[in-house]
Design a protein around this motif. Sequence first.
Motif, PDB file in Angstrom:
ATOM      1  N   ILE A  36      -6.557  -5.533   4.800  1.00  6.01           N
ATOM      2  CA  ILE A  36      -7.259  -6.220   3.726  1.00  6.01           C
ATOM      3  C   ILE A  36      -6.393  -7.365   3.221  1.00  6.01           C
ATOM      4  O   ILE A  36      -5.159  -7.318   3.280  1.00  6.01           O
ATOM      5  CB  ILE A  36      -7.629  -5.258   2.567  1.00  6.01           C
ATOM      6  N   LYS A  95      -9.323   4.646  -7.684  1.00  8.05           N
ATOM      7  CA  LYS A  95      -8.191   3.857  -7.195  1.00  8.05           C
ATOM      8  C   LYS A  95      -6.934   4.704  -7.068  1.00  8.05           C
ATOM      9  O   LYS A  95      -6.036   4.390  -6.284  1.00  8.05           O
ATOM     10  CB  LYS A  95      -7.907   2.693  -8.146  1.00  8.05           C
ATOM     11  N   ALA A 114       0.818  -1.211   0.000  1.00  8.88           N
ATOM     12  CA  ALA A 114       0.000   0.000   0.000  1.00  8.88           C
ATOM     13  C   ALA A 114       0.850   1.258   0.000  1.00  8.88           C
ATOM     14  O   ALA A 114       0.337   2.352  -0.166  1.00  8.88           O
ATOM     15  CB  ALA A 114      -0.929   0.014   1.217  1.00  8.88           C
ATOM     16  N   GLY A 166      -7.425   8.215  -0.900  1.00  9.96           N
ATOM     17  CA  GLY A 166      -7.336   6.907  -0.253  1.00  9.96           C
ATOM     18  C   GLY A 166      -8.667   6.202  -0.104  1.00  9.96           C
ATOM     19  O   GLY A 166      -8.765   5.205   0.619  1.00  9.96           O
ATOM     20  N   GLY A 211      -7.165   3.532   8.703  1.00 12.25           N
ATOM     21  CA  GLY A 211      -8.303   3.112   7.899  1.00 12.25           C
ATOM     22  C   GLY A 211      -9.414   2.557   8.766  1.00 12.25           C
ATOM     23  O   GLY A 211      -9.211   2.232   9.945  1.00 12.25           O
ATOM     24  N   TRP A 256      -2.775   2.966  -3.928  1.00  8.95           N
ATOM     25  CA  TRP A 256      -3.285   1.746  -4.519  1.00  8.95           C
ATOM     26  C   TRP A 256      -2.137   0.755  -4.704  1.00  8.95           C
ATOM     27  O   TRP A 256      -1.088   1.077  -5.274  1.00  8.95           O
ATOM     28  CB  TRP A 256      -3.943   2.032  -5.861  1.00  8.95           C
ATOM     29  N   ILE A 298      -3.373  -1.068   6.868  1.00 12.07           N
ATOM     30  CA  ILE A 298      -3.655   0.318   6.502  1.00 12.07           C
ATOM     31  C   ILE A 298      -3.950   1.090   7.775  1.00 12.07           C
ATOM     32  O   ILE A 298      -5.053   1.014   8.331  1.00 12.07           O
ATOM     33  CB  ILE A 298      -4.830   0.408   5.508  1.00 12.07           C
ATOM     34  N   PHE A 306     -10.457  -8.888  -0.267  1.00 12.29           N
ATOM     35  CA  PHE A 306     -10.715  -7.665  -1.028  1.00 12.29           C
ATOM     36  C   PHE A 306     -11.080  -7.985  -2.470  1.00 12.29           C
ATOM     37  O   PHE A 306     -10.545  -8.915  -3.078  1.00 12.29           O
ATOM     38  CB  PHE A 306      -9.471  -6.781  -0.994  1.00 12.29           C
ATOM     39  N   TRP A 326     -10.237   4.170  -1.810  1.00 15.44           N
ATOM     40  CA  TRP A 326     -10.278   2.764  -2.215  1.00 15.44           C
ATOM     41  C   TRP A 326     -10.140   1.826  -1.010  1.00 15.44           C
ATOM     42  O   TRP A 326     -10.628   0.685  -1.041  1.00 15.44           O
ATOM     43  CB  TRP A 326      -9.160   2.465  -3.229  1.00 15.44           C
ATOM     44  N   ALA A 327      -9.513   2.310   0.045  1.00 15.06           N
ATOM     45  CA  ALA A 327      -9.197   1.455   1.196  1.00 15.06           C
ATOM     46  C   ALA A 327     -10.183   1.611   2.336  1.00 15.06           C
ATOM     47  O   ALA A 327      -9.872   1.226   3.465  1.00 15.06           O
ATOM     48  CB  ALA A 327      -7.786   1.777   1.690  1.00 15.06           C
ATOM     49  N   THR A 328     -11.385   2.152   2.073  1.00 17.80           N
ATOM     50  CA  THR A 328     -12.261   2.539   3.182  1.00 17.80           C
ATOM     51  C   THR A 328     -13.646   1.881   3.148  1.00 17.80           C
ATOM     52  O   THR A 328     -14.579   2.394   3.745  1.00 17.80           O
ATOM     53  CB  THR A 328     -12.429   4.064   3.217  1.00 17.80           C
TER      54      THR A 328
END
Length: 599
Positions: free
Chosen positions: A129, A597, A26, A504, A141, A335, A138, A541, A506-508
């Motif tokens: 993830i 992303k 990441a 960020g 997150g 990403w 992360i 994921f 995409w990671a949430t």
Amino acid sequence: MTMRTPITLALALLATSCTEKAVTDAGPQGWGPAQQNAWYGATQGSRLLPWAWAEVLERPGEPGRFFDAQWLTKFRLLPRGAGELPVGMAIDKQDDRDFTNTRLRWVAGQPNDAAWVGFNCSACHTAEINYQGKALRIDGGPGLTDFQSLVEAVDAAIIETRADPAKWDRFAKAVLKTGDSPAARETLGGAVDQWLAWAKGIDRANKADLRPGFARVDAFGHIYNKVALLANRGPDFDPPPPNASDAPVSYPFLWNISQADRVQWNGIAENTKIKVAGKPFEYGALGRNAGEVIGVYGDVKMGGPASLKGYPSSIRVESLNDLERTLKLLKPPMWPAALMGTPDAAKVAAGKALFDKQCGGACHGTVKPGDIETPFKTTVFPLKVAGTDPWMACNAYTYEAPSGAMAGLPSGYIKLPGKPEPERIGQTAPIATLLRTAVVASLIEDKGALVKAAGATWLGVPARPQIDRPAIGLTPAEIKAARLKRCETEVNALLGYRARPLTGIWATAPFLHNGSVPTLWDLLLPPDQRPAAFNVGSREFDPVKVGYVTAPSATNSFRFVARDANGLVPGNGNQGHDYNNAKLSDEQRWALVEYMKTL
């Protein structure tokens, strides 16, 4: 498990860490091992359970130690190194002589600073993830923690220990050690019964038919109810009428948080800073975080108008400020192209053009990846504009409680320079007012003049007029309908949800403030085409739709129901955030997903 020596954040930042890191695809988030280690284990003043009890407590209904990091993964807490508590659990050790619920004496000669175990913010704000057998940590997150089930399990373990003679014998021997005797067991039993009375009061206050499940908690509901309980705590403890914790929300992501002018899902808290001894002091964040500590087992000794010297509390002011300063260094995750593939350049370009036209400037704004300095303003959209489930904001606005010890105090606790005398708190008051008053009173006791100077910004709760309580005889459903009507017709800054830059994003997952939409792809669909139900709990994921997988499995065990045969489920509704979604083609949706992303 052996007890770790309690350590302040200031020392932790100087320490080296042996914390095992997950795969780093990441990208670096700006923290070294010391910052990460402090984030995972620094105390905020949360005091859930005496450590002497916790380290020997058995699990409810099965053999084994409760506070085993691997076993606690069932609640989606993340393990640390061998012999460590999980991420987000911390040891708190401080003088308890001015406390209330955590001033327990269970053994002869017990010191005033006996250690307790509690939570810090990383328990809910650390994500991980999984993809193709690899784990991606992360920091900052949204976690998958099932906080409600976790604390219910702690309560069940203590109840079972007290009721089961064999378990009680093992527990008492382990806690009392060489001092075990009938008299000592009676003392220990009295302390356990005191703890249970308070825990059962919290459980009754927070009870709701709607389960949060993984990745959510009704944070405001829990904080509000804790304030009401503390204000009404007496020798014959009887919880005040509860306000149901029935509007759970996702755990917000925390990178870029210090750059925003307002935070929380409904923008209730201002971010304001001053300099103390040449260093920035995050006093707006301090009020917000102090409220969070109260909600997760902080101890506050509330008093009435006879004394305005502040409330003794377990809140760790310096640690909270240091944690907030550490968050300023946290960068959004990039990403993980090496693991999940490089976003398609043509789709990214098309998605950016569409995002800039329909999403960016009007609502979310932009923060460049890696920018952790540039401040930005957030827009709080009224409920009718956002269109999303109203209940978190509506509860924050309408909930009231008996004022108890705070009756007669100035609203907000202090008179601000150049402002008129604040109104006095009545016998019943909005809990938002009680919370702000409790926070300021708790911090004044610790920080004095600094708090008085900064009091105007803490929990910048807009005033609202006192209203008559619903008529006696109304059913709960009728009372709830009356509250919703108020939230739909009245105008107040609390009645809305804020938009923020999506760096960020995409990671949430899951998405929307209440976690009602599993993937970015689903979020771009018209609301009536979004999944009516899906499973939550797995860290696996989906890099195509961007979110967690939703198929049922042993780990993906909680069924989130957004819509049932009766329509939208209050608190779980997945409506709203619909800005001509139906006009988007699938090609445009995929382009937007691909672009997001890269944020």
